[in-house]
Design an enzyme around this catalytic site. Structure first.
Site, PDB file in Angstrom:
ATOM      1  N   LYS A 236       0.849  -1.194   0.000  1.00  0.00           N
ATOM      2  CA  LYS A 236       0.000   0.000   0.000  1.00  0.00           C
ATOM      3  C   LYS A 236       0.883   1.242   0.000  1.00  0.00           C
ATOM      4  O   LYS A 236       1.741   1.413   0.868  1.00  0.00           O
ATOM      5  CB  LYS A 236      -0.854  -0.011   1.258  1.00  0.00           C
ATOM      6  CG  LYS A 236      -2.298   0.283   1.037  1.00  0.00           C
ATOM      7  CD  LYS A 236      -3.013   0.084   2.342  1.00  0.00           C
ATOM      8  CE  LYS A 236      -4.448   0.460   2.226  1.00  0.00           C
ATOM      9  NZ  LYS A 236      -5.082   0.447   3.542  1.00  0.00           N
TER      10      LYS A 236
HETATM   11  C1  E4P Z   1      -8.387   1.050   3.480  1.00  0.00           C
HETATM   12  O1  E4P Z   1      -7.569   0.381   2.898  1.00  0.00           O
HETATM   13  C2  E4P Z   1      -8.146   1.741   4.762  1.00  0.00           C
HETATM   14  O2  E4P Z   1      -7.434   0.911   5.621  1.00  0.00           O
HETATM   15  C3  E4P Z   1      -9.390   2.144   5.475  1.00  0.00           C
HETATM   16  O3  E4P Z   1     -10.544   1.889   4.745  1.00  0.00           O
HETATM   17  C4  E4P Z   1      -9.267   3.470   6.132  1.00  0.00           C
HETATM   18  O4  E4P Z   1     -10.497   4.012   6.424  1.00  0.00           O
HETATM   19  P1  E4P Z   1     -10.893   4.751   7.759  1.00  0.00           P
HETATM   20  O5  E4P Z   1      -9.661   4.882   8.614  1.00  0.00           O
HETATM   21  O6  E4P Z   1     -11.449   6.039   7.323  1.00  0.00           O
HETATM   22  O7  E4P Z   1     -11.915   3.849   8.394  1.00  0.00           O
END
Ligand code: E4P
Length: 214
Positions: free
Chosen positions: A83
């Site tokens: 990522k």
């Molecule tokens: C996605 O890959 C992220 O980990 C995640 O959806 C982050 O979202 P949030 O922190 O707004 O819940």
């Protein structure tokens, strides 16, 4: 639409992987921190629990550091996807990693133009953050709808992971929009099983069965 879990909690992932409905997992530094364990320990365990991609995030903010981290993360298991944040240095890293055959998921995507840049850099996955957009008064689902339209129009192979999901309505909306994947928090995934008529219907069937046995 494939179902991913948006958590780094190994016990929760095991519970749902055993049901056969979860294909992949996304994590981020905040989710890893919640486990109280290091990423290097958690990601290999998760990678064994699911067949599909497991996203593990880099913490460097310049290209060379991201590439070095990505090479290490990708050695953990063939289903680990790296990522990378949607910044210029990140997209430079995506290009290099793609040439090395290391799969990437570009994260923290909040606009159509960012999504196009990530796809053109060679990202395998791109993650628009629905809930965080809604929170600042924008429309997260609309971004997913627009991305689906544009990616189809230009035959871009990058898969769309609808992320930052807050509830069942988000899941339903991104499903209808044509997202390839939704990455869903455990709490929301549990809610997806439930309907009052299922419980009431089952109760009645069991009562009628019991009565017929007397
Ligand atoms: C996605 O890959 C992220 O980990 C995640 O959806 C982050 O979202 P949030 O922190 O707004 O819940």
């Amino acid at each position: 639409m494939k179902i991913f879990m948006d958590t780094a909690d190994v016990a929760e992932i095991k519970e749902f992987a055993d049901l056969g409905i979860v294909y992949g997992v996304t994590t981020n530094p905040s989710l890893i921190a919640k486990t109280g364990r290091p990423q290097a320990e958690v990601i290999p365990e998760i990678a064994k629990l699911v067949e599909g991609p497991v996203s593990a995030e880099v913490i460097s903010v310049e290209c060379s550091g991201m590439v070095a981290e990505a090479r290490e993360l990708s050695k953990i298991s063939s289903n680990v996807v790296v990522k990378i944040p949607c910044i210029a240095e990140g997209l430079k890293a995506v290009k290099l990693l793609s040439a090395e055959g290391i799969r990437t998921n570009v994260t923290l995507v909040f606009s159509l133009s960012q999504a196009l840049l990530a796809a053109r850099a060679g990202a395998d996955y791109v993650s628009p953050f629905i809930g965080r957009l809604d929170y600042i008064g924008e429309n997260g689902v609309k971004l997913v709808e627009d991305m689906v339209k544009v990616f189809r129009q230009y035959s871009l192979p990058t898969e769309i992971i609808a992320a930052s999901i807050r509830g069942i309505d988000h899941v339903n909306d991104v499903m209808l929009a044509g997202a390839d994947i939704a990455t869903i928090p455990t709490k929301v995934l549990r809610q997806m099983f439930l309907h009052q008529l299922t419980d009431a219907g089952l109760k009645k069937f069991l009562e009628d069965y019991a009565a017929s046995q007397k």
